[in-house]
Write a protein that holds these residues in place. Structure first.
Motif, mmCIF file in Angstrom:
data_model
loop_
_atom_site.group_PDB
_atom_site.id
_atom_site.type_symbol
_atom_site.label_atom_id
_atom_site.label_comp_id
_atom_site.label_asym_id
_atom_site.label_seq_id
_atom_site.Cartn_x
_atom_site.Cartn_y
_atom_site.Cartn_z
ATOM 1 N N ARG A 227 0.817 -1.209 0.000
ATOM 2 C CA ARG A 227 0.000 0.000 0.000
ATOM 3 C C ARG A 227 0.857 1.267 0.000
ATOM 4 N NH1 ARG A 227 -4.489 -1.839 4.579
ATOM 5 N NH2 ARG A 227 -5.472 -3.484 3.331
ATOM 6 N N GLY A 228 1.954 1.235 -0.751
ATOM 7 C CA GLY A 228 2.825 2.385 -0.866
ATOM 8 C C GLY A 228 3.734 2.615 0.327
ATOM 9 N N LYS A 229 3.705 1.720 1.303
ATOM 10 C CA LYS A 229 4.526 1.882 2.505
ATOM 11 C C LYS A 229 5.620 0.815 2.555
ATOM 12 C CE LYS A 229 0.976 4.040 5.384
ATOM 13 N NZ LYS A 229 0.241 3.992 6.677
ATOM 14 N N LEU A 230 6.808 1.235 3.001
ATOM 15 C CA LEU A 230 7.925 0.322 3.196
ATOM 16 C C LEU A 230 8.168 0.174 4.691
ATOM 17 C CD1 LEU A 230 10.185 -1.414 2.048
ATOM 18 C CD2 LEU A 230 11.594 0.649 1.848
ATOM 19 N N ILE A 231 8.013 -1.042 5.186
ATOM 20 C CA ILE A 231 8.082 -1.335 6.618
ATOM 21 C C ILE A 231 9.247 -2.274 6.895
ATOM 22 C CG2 ILE A 231 6.809 -2.235 8.608
ATOM 23 C CD1 ILE A 231 5.407 0.129 7.310
ATOM 24 N N THR A 232 10.011 -2.011 7.946
ATOM 25 C CA THR A 232 10.984 -2.977 8.440
ATOM 26 C C THR A 232 10.475 -3.516 9.779
ATOM 27 O OG1 THR A 232 12.320 -1.370 9.673
ATOM 28 C CG2 THR A 232 12.872 -1.744 7.348
ATOM 29 N N ALA A 233 10.715 -4.807 10.030
ATOM 30 C CA ALA A 233 10.255 -5.426 11.278
ATOM 31 C C ALA A 233 11.233 -6.522 11.686
ATOM 32 C CB ALA A 233 8.849 -6.013 11.101
ATOM 33 N N GLY A 253 2.009 -15.823 8.464
ATOM 34 C CA GLY A 253 1.659 -14.640 9.235
ATOM 35 C C GLY A 253 1.223 -13.486 8.349
ATOM 36 N N ILE A 254 1.877 -13.327 7.208
ATOM 37 C CA ILE A 254 1.497 -12.275 6.271
ATOM 38 C C ILE A 254 0.120 -12.563 5.673
ATOM 39 C CG2 ILE A 254 2.052 -11.300 4.003
ATOM 40 C CD1 ILE A 254 5.020 -11.514 4.850
ATOM 41 N N ALA A 255 -0.111 -13.813 5.259
ATOM 42 C CA ALA A 255 -1.421 -14.179 4.705
ATOM 43 C C ALA A 255 -2.523 -13.974 5.736
ATOM 44 C CB ALA A 255 -1.399 -15.633 4.238
ATOM 45 N N TYR A 256 -2.237 -14.307 6.986
ATOM 46 C CA TYR A 256 -3.201 -14.111 8.073
ATOM 47 C C TYR A 256 -3.523 -12.623 8.226
ATOM 48 C CZ TYR A 256 -5.057 -14.125 12.870
ATOM 49 O OH TYR A 256 -5.841 -13.947 13.989
ATOM 50 N N GLY A 257 -2.498 -11.784 8.185
ATOM 51 C CA GLY A 257 -2.708 -10.350 8.321
ATOM 52 C C GLY A 257 -3.499 -9.760 7.170
ATOM 53 N N VAL A 258 -3.194 -10.203 5.955
ATOM 54 C CA VAL A 258 -3.926 -9.715 4.787
ATOM 55 C C VAL A 258 -5.388 -10.142 4.853
ATOM 56 C CG1 VAL A 258 -4.144 -9.926 2.276
ATOM 57 C CG2 VAL A 258 -1.884 -9.612 3.303
ATOM 58 N N ALA A 259 -5.619 -11.406 5.229
ATOM 59 C CA ALA A 259 -6.989 -11.926 5.311
ATOM 60 C C ALA A 259 -7.825 -11.165 6.325
ATOM 61 C CB ALA A 259 -6.974 -13.410 5.659
ATOM 62 N N TYR A 270 2.977 -9.546 12.355
ATOM 63 C CA TYR A 270 2.552 -10.942 12.411
ATOM 64 C C TYR A 270 3.511 -11.844 11.626
ATOM 65 C CZ TYR A 270 -1.755 -11.096 15.071
ATOM 66 O OH TYR A 270 -2.666 -11.099 16.112
ATOM 67 N N GLY A 271 3.978 -11.359 10.483
ATOM 68 C CA GLY A 271 4.914 -12.161 9.714
ATOM 69 C C GLY A 271 6.170 -12.478 10.494
ATOM 70 N N VAL A 272 6.764 -11.457 11.096
ATOM 71 C CA VAL A 272 8.004 -11.637 11.855
ATOM 72 C C VAL A 272 7.773 -12.503 13.100
ATOM 73 C CG1 VAL A 272 9.635 -10.398 13.333
ATOM 74 C CG2 VAL A 272 9.186 -9.594 11.017
ATOM 75 N N ALA A 273 6.674 -12.273 13.813
ATOM 76 C CA ALA A 273 6.381 -13.062 15.015
ATOM 77 C C ALA A 273 6.200 -14.543 14.671
ATOM 78 C CB ALA A 273 5.144 -12.517 15.717
ATOM 79 N N CYS A 274 5.542 -14.828 13.563
ATOM 80 C CA CYS A 274 5.330 -16.222 13.155
ATOM 81 C C CYS A 274 6.634 -16.871 12.709
ATOM 82 C CB CYS A 274 4.288 -16.296 12.044
ATOM 83 S SG CYS A 274 2.602 -15.950 12.591
ATOM 84 N N GLY A 275 7.446 -16.136 11.953
ATOM 85 C CA GLY A 275 8.731 -16.688 11.536
ATOM 86 C C GLY A 275 9.631 -16.980 12.718
ATOM 87 N N ALA A 276 9.664 -16.071 13.695
ATOM 88 C CA ALA A 276 10.502 -16.270 14.881
ATOM 89 C C ALA A 276 9.963 -17.390 15.761
ATOM 90 C CB ALA A 276 10.582 -14.967 15.678
ATOM 91 N N ALA A 277 8.640 -17.491 15.872
ATOM 92 C CA ALA A 277 8.046 -18.546 16.699
ATOM 93 C C ALA A 277 8.438 -19.926 16.204
ATOM 94 C CB ALA A 277 6.522 -18.394 16.708
ATOM 95 N N ASN A 278 8.566 -20.075 14.885
ATOM 96 C CA ASN A 278 8.989 -21.360 14.330
ATOM 97 C C ASN A 278 10.380 -21.753 14.818
ATOM 98 O OD1 ASN A 278 8.989 -23.545 12.026
ATOM 99 N ND2 ASN A 278 10.869 -22.373 11.751
ATOM 100 N N CYS A 279 11.242 -20.758 15.049
ATOM 101 C CA CYS A 279 12.627 -21.032 15.446
ATOM 102 C C CYS A 279 12.754 -21.509 16.888
ATOM 103 C CB CYS A 279 13.478 -19.773 15.276
ATOM 104 S SG CYS A 279 13.618 -19.191 13.572
ATOM 105 N N LEU A 280 11.676 -21.408 17.660
ATOM 106 C CA LEU A 280 11.752 -21.680 19.094
ATOM 107 C C LEU A 280 11.492 -23.128 19.466
ATOM 108 C CD1 LEU A 280 9.936 -18.494 20.437
ATOM 109 C CD2 LEU A 280 12.398 -18.927 20.304
#
Length: 308
Positions: A227-233, A253-259, A270-280
């Protein structure tokens, strides 16, 4: 419902060995098996997040039956086309010997014929009307052309559905000729696509053919353009037990957020939290909801000024 298309599911195995000696018998001391394939991981993560998640795939032999059974246990709906040949197995070897620790051996999987593909495509069309988002991820079995993802994405576009793609090579290049909603790739994949791991260079190469771009940088986190925004997380975790499948969980996490019509910043969170949660945890390509919920408030998000 989110539809997750996994053309080449697998049984992913952790195999423990003390050593590997060429030309001799080598024994595995312990083995743990998990349902695998990129979109399989996405579907499992979405189910854990509480979203209706369907996994659509080619199911081969006894291996396919095992993968389906394990996914059903975790709340994933199953659909797809049956094959006689077994789905592939993928091994990650674990050892104190650093020379081959984390060495992977990947089977090719079954071969497909024209009827398999046509049956798969027809089933896909039937499922689309019940779908909000389509996640397409991973490699294809043998016997399929390089424009297969492009054809499926075009069908989704015709129905007004948003597709999120995670693949490489000719399949990705041909899909970009069609244009679609979302793309997830890592730094190495970005380099292969446009010769740069810089988000601005990547966006210039994509030239508006993708609305949402998620560029992952391992421990450095995520860059998300939407949506025209560049986000780092990014989020810090104390210990990485297993990173295998973290990119797939990030896609979930990204698909969940978009939905759920979240803002770009919240989607990145949500994308970053889900990716990190997998590593735990050591389970391959899986996350636990309690870890996601604990990590969400710890994610550091920043909006970057981007001039198009």
């Amino acid at each position: 419902m989110i539809l997750n298309l996994c053309p080449n599911p697998s049984i992913d195995s952790y195999a423990w060995m003390n050593n590997l000696v060429a030309g001799q018998s080598n024994r595995i001391s312990n083995i743990k098996e998990y349902p695998g394939g990129k979109a399989t991981h996405i579907a499992l993560a979405l189910a854990e997040l509480g979203t209706e998640s369907m996994l659509y795939a080619f199911w081969g032999g006894s291996s396919g039956e095992w993968i389906k059974k394990e996914c059903l246990k975790k709340g994933v709906y199953i659909n797809g086309i049956g094959l006689k040949d077994n789905n592939r197995k993928c091994y990650t070897f674990l050892s104190e010997n650093k020379a081959f620790n984390n060495t992977e051996i990947l089977e090719p999987g079954p071969s497909l014929n024209k009827k398999n593909w046509e049956d798969f495509k027809q089933g896909y069309v039937r499922l689309i009307e019940h779908t909000s988002i389509i996640c397409l991820a991973g490699s294809w079995p043998r016997g399929i052309s390089a424009d297969t993802y492009a054809e499926l994405i075009q069908i989704g576009n015709n129905f007004g559905k948003r597709s999120i793609l995670d693949c490489t090579g000719k399949q990705l290049q041909n899909a970009l000729e069609i244009g679609f909603f979302g793309l997830h790739l890592n730094e190495h994949e970005a380099m292969s696509l446009c010769g740069s791991a810089n988000m601005e260079d990547l966006l210039k190469t994509l030239n508006g053919r993708v609305e949402l771009v998620a560029l992952t940088r391992g421990s450095k986190g995520l860059e998300l353009f939407y949506r025209g925004k560049l986000i780092t997380a990014n989020v810090k975790i104390d210990e990485v037990i297993s990173p295998v499948g973290s990119g797939d969980c990030l896609t979930a996490g990204i698909a969940y957020g978009v939905a759920n019509n979240f803002s770009p910043s919240k989607i990145a969170t949500y994308g970053v939290a889900c990716g990190a949660a997998n590593c735990l945890n050591e389970d391959l390509g899986m996350l636990h909801l309690e870890d996601v919920n604990r990590l969400l408030p710890q994610v550091e998000v920043k909006e970057i000024i981007y001039e198009q």
